[in-house]
Motif scaffolding. Structure first.
Motif, PDB file in Angstrom:
ATOM      1  N   ALA B  86     -35.667 -18.184 -27.902  1.00 58.95           N
ATOM      2  CA  ALA B  86     -35.293 -17.200 -28.916  1.00 58.95           C
ATOM      3  C   ALA B  86     -35.995 -17.494 -30.250  1.00 58.95           C
ATOM      4  N   THR B 107     -32.403 -11.613 -25.361  1.00 57.81           N
ATOM      5  CA  THR B 107     -32.394 -13.078 -25.306  1.00 57.81           C
ATOM      6  C   THR B 107     -31.220 -13.544 -24.461  1.00 57.81           C
ATOM      7  N   ASP B 167     -28.328 -10.159 -27.383  1.00 56.72           N
ATOM      8  CA  ASP B 167     -28.119 -11.531 -26.937  1.00 56.72           C
ATOM      9  C   ASP B 167     -27.094 -11.486 -25.801  1.00 56.72           C
TER      10      ASP B 167
END
Lengths: 85, 568
Positions: B86, B107, B167
């Motif tokens: 990331a 991510t 995420d």
């Protein structure tokens, strides 16, 4: 430099204030007072943030805040105005 | 209720649903690099039908996604793991944010119970990237994954485009869950206002009609707003001269007589004089960057300013303007064309064309002497007729590319303008070539910039991506040296930078390597490289002391540009 207050309606989730406060900190503006109150609707909150800055800066800040995905509305209200109401 | 009856439900993992949703959103290509926390997504990606381009560094993956997005206007997609995966994306995210490139960045994250505990490969990627993303999400439940993805693509591509990050904790991706098969509707999207205030538009039309010395200052908004055709018509009908920012190059045909070239720090004489002396500045899809304005107090001092941009926070941010419209430039130009204002500016047109003829961009290429960097790029432009897709790295070669590569069409000059990211150009060329397999894609690189993502030679070799890398090799961080010569009394602190034998390096990666040291070599080698069906690296050994001119020195007005070499 005047006391300037911005009032906002925001979608409140864990990262909301990371972005909102980032708008102030990036411009080097220190926050004097801040309040967050949950609105009737779920996930929405009323926010008031008071800072010392000039009027062109508060215009810039309010445009930057209005641009945030989580910000639903923005009102500029100087403390001076509030005392006159 | 009616609808829910017809919608089928299906059980699958969150990761599988991520891939299914990507397909439903029309994503056919992603760029990325696997790792621990993103393993469930990579497992679902396996034989999914989505093409995955494996780079050799996450930074290259995201710049490739930018190249894909910039060359097509579609959203670029990049996938990386948690922690270092990331953080390696951060430069690319910031680059995309500065240049308004639509990206969705996925991510991996450590499993939910470990978030905030300093777990292995855990970083607060939402916190790290908040200032440089348009928006970001962290998935809290597997059920919400499809709607987060749909919103991410919509936010990235609407209004002023930008990067959006999702995420996904590992446990959320691994959990089985019942999903609807249809794509969820998106909510909480802020739509850009494209309603034009007719009074304001009439005032703008009047102002343009009355101008004696009008000038168009165009930028990346014309490219991302697909407004090139309308712009060309507007210029033909009004006769207003045009100058462009670095990001706007390609948006207006460079061979049209009213095109004055780039303005700003390394802009042309004509563009800088025109912006200083105009009485009306039409700033369309631009943001008054400091590389454009020079000394702000003396920027275009005599002009009435009209600013049209899709992002309201850009209006009067840097320069106070007289008229403004929050609108995409295409819609605004369409309205302005009904009918076009016709300013009486024949004298002004003659004046700007005289400036352009008196002081064109120039360089001295001695027949027998060392190869000039400008000559190489000029030759590439002539040989390709400005029809290739060119990417650049950052530095002197980037400015020479802006001067001498005459990109004919929008989305064919891809450069890192706002962030100025060395290492952008080579992976961006990979992304552009993946998006446009039939196009000739050339990365104009500096020797130092190329070394920042040189590992991607393996990517182009393995996948046979026929990118041509033209290294303008002057053995210096040329722009750093230029500033040291001009503003730091010639103390060349750390700007002389060594490099490997680039031909041998290319060959070690099984990529064709060529070298040119003379004018004759350069022409032959460019022809050979462009004719070769696979990837090529060309090492152009150029004059090392050449500097970029014209130049508006920092703190000076656009009219105070330096035309010739420093100190000579």
């Amino acid at each position: 430099m005047n006391e300037q207050t911005i009032q906002m309606m925001v979608v409140n989730h864990p990262a909301t204030f990371l972005r909102i406060l980032g708008v102030y900190s990036r411009r080097g503006i220190q926050i004097d007072r801040m309040s967050i109150n949950r609105a009737d609707q779920q996930h929405l909150s009323n926010v008031r943030i008071t800072v010392q800055c000039d009027s062109s800066m508060i215009d810039h800040l309010s445009k930057q805040l209005a641009k945030q995905v989580d910000v639903i509305s923005v009102f500029k209200c100087s403390t001076y105005d509030k005392n006159n109401v | 209720m009616e609808q829910s009856k017809s919608v089928a439900n299906m059980e699958m993992t969150g990761a599988k649903k991520v891939i299914e949703t990507l397909k439903q959103l029309g994503v056919d290509t992603v760029f990325g690099y696997p790792g621990g926390a993103i393993l469930p997504i990579y497992d679902a990606l396996y034989q999914s039908g989505i093409r995955h381009i494996l780079t050799r560094h996450e930074q290259a993956a995201i710049h490739a996604a930018e190249g894909y997005a910039k060359s097509t206007g579609r959203v670029g997609t990049v996938i990386a793991t948690s922690g270092p995966g990331a953080t390696n994306l951060v430069t690319g995210i910031a680059d995309a944010y500065m240049d308004s490139v639509p990206l969705v960045v996925i991510t991996g994250q450590v499993a939910s119970p470990f978030i905030g505990t300093d777990a292995f490969q855990e970083v607060d990627v939402i916190g790290i990237t908040a200032p440089v993303t348009k928006y970001s999400f962290q998935a809290r439940t597997p059920e919400e994954l499809p709607s987060l993805l749909a919103e991410a693509y919509q936010i990235a591509s609407t209004g002023r485009p930008g990067p959006v990050l999702i995420d996904i904790p590992k446990d959320i991706a691994s959990t089985h869950c019942m999903y609807q098969t249809s794509l969820p509707a998106t909510k909480r999207i802020k739509q850009a206002i494209s309603e034009i205030d007719t009074d304001q538009m009439e005032a703008i039309r009047q102002t343009i009609s009355q101008a004696k010395r009008p000038l168009l200052y165009i930028g990346g908004g014309i490219v991302s707003g697909n407004a090139s055709e309308e712009l060309l018509r507007f210029v033909k009908e009004t006769g207003i001269p045009v100058c462009s920012t670095l990001m706007g190059l390609g948006a207006y045909p460079p061979d049209e007589p009213l095109f004055l070239g780039m303005l700003g720090m390394h802009g042309t004489y004509a563009a800088n004089m025109a912006v200083y002396h105009c009485d009306l500045l039409l700033a369309f899809g631009v943001r008054f960057d400091d590389r454009v304005t020079g000394k702000l107090e003396r920027f275009s001092p005599q002009s009435t300013k009209i600013h049209i941009d899709i992002d309201p926070s850009e209006l009067s941010k840097i320069v106070p303007v007289d008229y403004s419209l929050v609108c995409d430039v295409k819609t605004a130009l369409q309205a302005l064309l009904l009918p076009s204002p016709t300013p009486d500016c024949e004298e002004w047109r003659m004046q700007v064309q005289q400036w352009a003829q008196e002081y064109p961009l120039a360089y001295d290429q001695d027949q027998e002497g060392a190869l000039k960097p400008q000559f190489v790029i000029d030759l590439l432009s002539k040989i390709t007729n400005g029809n290739a897709i060119v990417t650049t790295e950052v530095g002197q070669h980037q400015m020479w590319a802006a001067h001498f590569y005459r990109a004919k069409k929008p989305r064919t000059f891809l450069t890192s303008g706002g962030l100025g990211t060395m290492g952008f150009g080579f992976p961006a060329a990979i992304g552009a070539q993946i998006a446009k397999p039939e196009s000739t894609v050339v990365c104009i690189a500096g020797d130092a910039s190329f070394q920042m993502n040189i590992q991607e030679l393996q990517t182009i070799a393995e996948l046979d991506i026929p990118v041509k890398v033209f290294i303008i090799n002057n053995r210096f961080l040329g722009m750093v040296r230029q500033w040291q010569e001009m503003f730091y009394e010639n103390r060349l602190s750390e700007s002389q930078i060594g490099g490997p034998d680039f031909v041998k390096v290319a060959e070690a990666f099984r990529v064709k390597g060529l070298r040119a040291e003379t004018m004759a070599d350069a022409e032959l080698v460019i022809q050979e490289a462009l004719a070769h069906p696979g990837p090529v690296v060309v090492d152009f050994l150029v004059e090392e002391s050449e500097n970029v001119f014209p130049m508006v020195p920092p703190g000076k007005a656009n009219s105070e540009l330096i035309m010739k070499g420093w100190g000579g």
